[in-house]
Scaffold this motif. Structure first.
Motif, short mmCIF file in Angstrom:
data_model
loop_
_atom_site.label_atom_id
_atom_site.label_comp_id
_atom_site.label_asym_id
_atom_site.label_seq_id
_atom_site.Cartn_x
_atom_site.Cartn_y
_atom_site.Cartn_z
N TYR A 189 0.96 -1.14 0.40
CA TYR A 189 -0.44 -0.53 0.13
C TYR A 189 1.06 0.60 -0.51
O TYR A 189 0.83 1.98 -1.01
N GLU A 190 2.23 1.17 0.90
CA GLU A 190 2.86 2.26 0.92
C GLU A 190 3.43 2.35 -0.67
O GLU A 190 3.90 4.20 -1.49
N GLU A 191 4.23 1.39 -1.27
CA GLU A 191 4.47 1.85 -2.52
C GLU A 191 4.04 2.19 -3.48
O GLU A 191 3.78 2.98 -3.91
N ALA A 192 2.32 1.67 -3.38
CA ALA A 192 1.40 2.02 -4.38
C ALA A 192 1.06 3.63 -4.69
O ALA A 192 0.90 3.91 -5.16
N ALA A 193 0.71 3.90 -2.74
CA ALA A 193 0.32 5.31 -2.85
C ALA A 193 1.91 6.42 -3.68
O ALA A 193 1.56 7.66 -4.03
N GLU A 194 2.77 5.95 -2.63
CA GLU A 194 3.86 6.14 -3.15
C GLU A 194 4.47 6.67 -5.50
O GLU A 194 4.33 7.77 -6.20
N ALA A 195 3.79 5.23 -5.31
CA ALA A 195 3.86 5.35 -7.71
C ALA A 195 2.46 5.91 -7.82
O ALA A 195 2.52 7.24 -8.79
N LEU A 196 1.59 6.54 -7.10
CA LEU A 196 0.19 7.03 -7.39
C LEU A 196 0.38 8.53 -7.20
O LEU A 196 -0.40 9.50 -7.28
N LYS A 197 1.19 9.00 -5.81
CA LYS A 197 1.32 10.30 -5.33
C LYS A 197 -0.29 10.61 -4.81
O LYS A 197 -0.57 11.75 -5.36
N ILE A 198 -0.80 9.76 -3.99
CA ILE A 198 -1.50 9.97 -2.91
C ILE A 198 -1.63 9.37 -1.96
O ILE A 198 -0.40 8.76 -1.42
N PRO A 199 -2.54 9.27 -0.86
CA PRO A 199 -2.41 9.55 0.39
C PRO A 199 -2.67 7.81 0.59
O PRO A 199 -3.03 7.10 0.31
N ILE A 200 -1.54 7.51 1.99
CA ILE A 200 -1.77 5.88 1.90
C ILE A 200 -2.91 6.18 2.17
O ILE A 200 -4.01 4.62 2.36
N GLY A 201 -4.23 6.66 2.94
CA GLY A 201 -5.44 6.54 3.20
C GLY A 201 -6.42 6.26 2.26
O GLY A 201 -7.16 5.70 1.65
N THR A 202 -5.83 7.30 1.09
CA THR A 202 -6.47 6.98 -0.44
C THR A 202 -6.14 5.86 -0.58
O THR A 202 -7.50 5.60 -1.23
N VAL A 203 -5.12 5.09 -0.97
CA VAL A 203 -5.18 3.79 -1.17
C VAL A 203 -6.40 3.05 -0.51
O VAL A 203 -6.82 1.98 -1.01
N ARG A 204 -6.33 2.91 1.22
CA ARG A 204 -6.94 1.64 1.58
C ARG A 204 -8.18 1.85 1.24
O ARG A 204 -9.23 1.62 0.94
N SER A 205 -8.96 3.20 1.30
CA SER A 205 -10.30 4.08 1.19
C SER A 205 -10.77 3.39 -0.06
O SER A 205 -11.66 2.33 -0.38
N ARG A 206 -10.18 3.82 -1.37
CA ARG A 206 -10.13 3.25 -2.29
C ARG A 206 -10.14 1.81 -2.74
O ARG A 206 -10.76 1.60 -3.27
N LEU A 207 -9.49 0.88 -1.89
CA LEU A 207 -9.57 -0.50 -2.30
C LEU A 207 -10.62 -0.68 -2.05
O LEU A 207 -11.08 -2.35 -2.18
N HIS A 208 -10.54 -0.39 -1.05
CA HIS A 208 -11.81 -0.45 0.09
C HIS A 208 -13.07 -1.01 -0.88
O HIS A 208 -13.96 -1.91 -1.22
N ARG A 209 -13.31 0.33 -1.73
CA ARG A 209 -14.65 0.61 -2.57
C ARG A 209 -14.40 -0.39 -3.89
O ARG A 209 -15.61 -0.96 -4.43
N VAL A 210 -13.54 -0.73 -4.32
CA VAL A 210 -12.70 -1.79 -5.42
C VAL A 210 -13.00 -2.81 -4.95
O VAL A 210 -14.08 -3.36 -6.22
N ARG A 211 -12.86 -3.26 -4.03
CA ARG A 211 -13.25 -4.85 -3.84
C ARG A 211 -14.92 -4.51 -3.43
O ARG A 211 -15.03 -6.03 -4.21
N ALA A 212 -15.10 -3.86 -2.76
CA ALA A 212 -16.63 -3.88 -2.36
C ALA A 212 -17.34 -4.51 -4.47
O ALA A 212 -18.46 -5.07 -4.79
N LYS A 213 -17.24 -3.26 -5.61
CA LYS A 213 -17.95 -3.63 -6.53
C LYS A 213 -17.43 -4.94 -6.77
O LYS A 213 -17.91 -5.38 -8.28
#
Length: 225
Positions: A189-213
């Motif tokens: 998650y930390e590396e994905a946040a670095e790659a996308l230049k987004i906060p790690i909190g955004t990574v966690r919340s976005r992945l949660h929504r994606v998994r639900a979809k």
């Protein structure tokens, strides 16, 4: 695979081969094989920093990561685009290497971020490819059903089940980028946040929504996504 040769200061080097360079060009007291004074392999950050004064040292970063970036681009876009995306990724990285944060020893997130930006120029090709996979005949048998149930984070492009391909095509570009960096590139998650230049909190919340979809699209219980 195409080698990175678009910039004459960066010698082409095929994956698995040593970059071309002279002993005089080795900075910081490094040994001719690229190792540091204590014989340890240099980090990606060390190679990038060394390449600022000895550009041929950047070929070591290419040697380490080109195959991985090529495989990721191929999964996302198909083999017809993988060579171009890989070559351009390392050319962009080479030209921007002076901006690299050398406190980060592993350059993979940085390289995946560059590759993702290039892949974004092929969004229509990616969605067309996923929709084509979604229309592919479904293999019968227990093994095929089991592989679909493993979910998106263990799928590869070659083994994508049609329903999963269709579900990925329905995701937004940002959602798909994040999911596949975690699933296919195996970034934390930390590396994905670095790659996308987004906060790690955004990574966690976005992945949660994606998994639900994906659960809704694939009609899977929560534990299978």
């Amino acid at each position: 695979m195409r080698t990175v040769s678009g910039d004459t200061r960066f010698p082409a080097a095929a994956p698995g081969r040593s970059p071309v360079g002279s002993r005089e060009a080795e900075p910081y007291g490094a040994e001719p094989n690229g190792a540091g004074p204590d014989g340890a392999e240099p980090s990606d950050a060390g190679l990038i920093e060394a390449s600022l004064t000895a550009p041929e040292r950047f070929a070591g970063v290419f040697d380490r990561h080109a195959d991985e970036i090529h495989a990721y681009a191929g999964r996302r876009l198909g083999p017809e685009h993988a060579d171009d995306v890989t070559a351009e990724t390392f050319l962009v990285a080479f030209r921007k290497r002076h901006r690299y944060d050398t406190s980060r020893p592993d350059a993979r997130p940085w390289l995946y971020g560059i590759a993702g930006n290039l892949i974004s120029g092929h969004r229509r090709s990616e969605v067309r490819r996923l929709r084509a996979l979604a229309r592919a005949p479904r293999d019968a048998g227990e093994r095929g059903a089991h592989e679909e149930e493993r979910g998106a984070e263990r799928a590869s492009a070659a083994a994508l089940r049609p329903a999963l391909a269709a579900a990925l095509a329905r995701l937004s570009a940002a959602e798909r980028d994040l999911l596949l960096l975690v699933a296919w590139a195996d970034l934390s998650y930390e590396e994905a946040a670095e790659a996308l230049k987004i906060p790690i909190g955004t990574v966690r919340s976005r992945l949660h929504r994606v998994r639900a979809k994906l659960r809704r699209h694939l009609d899977l219980p929560e534990e299978n996504v």
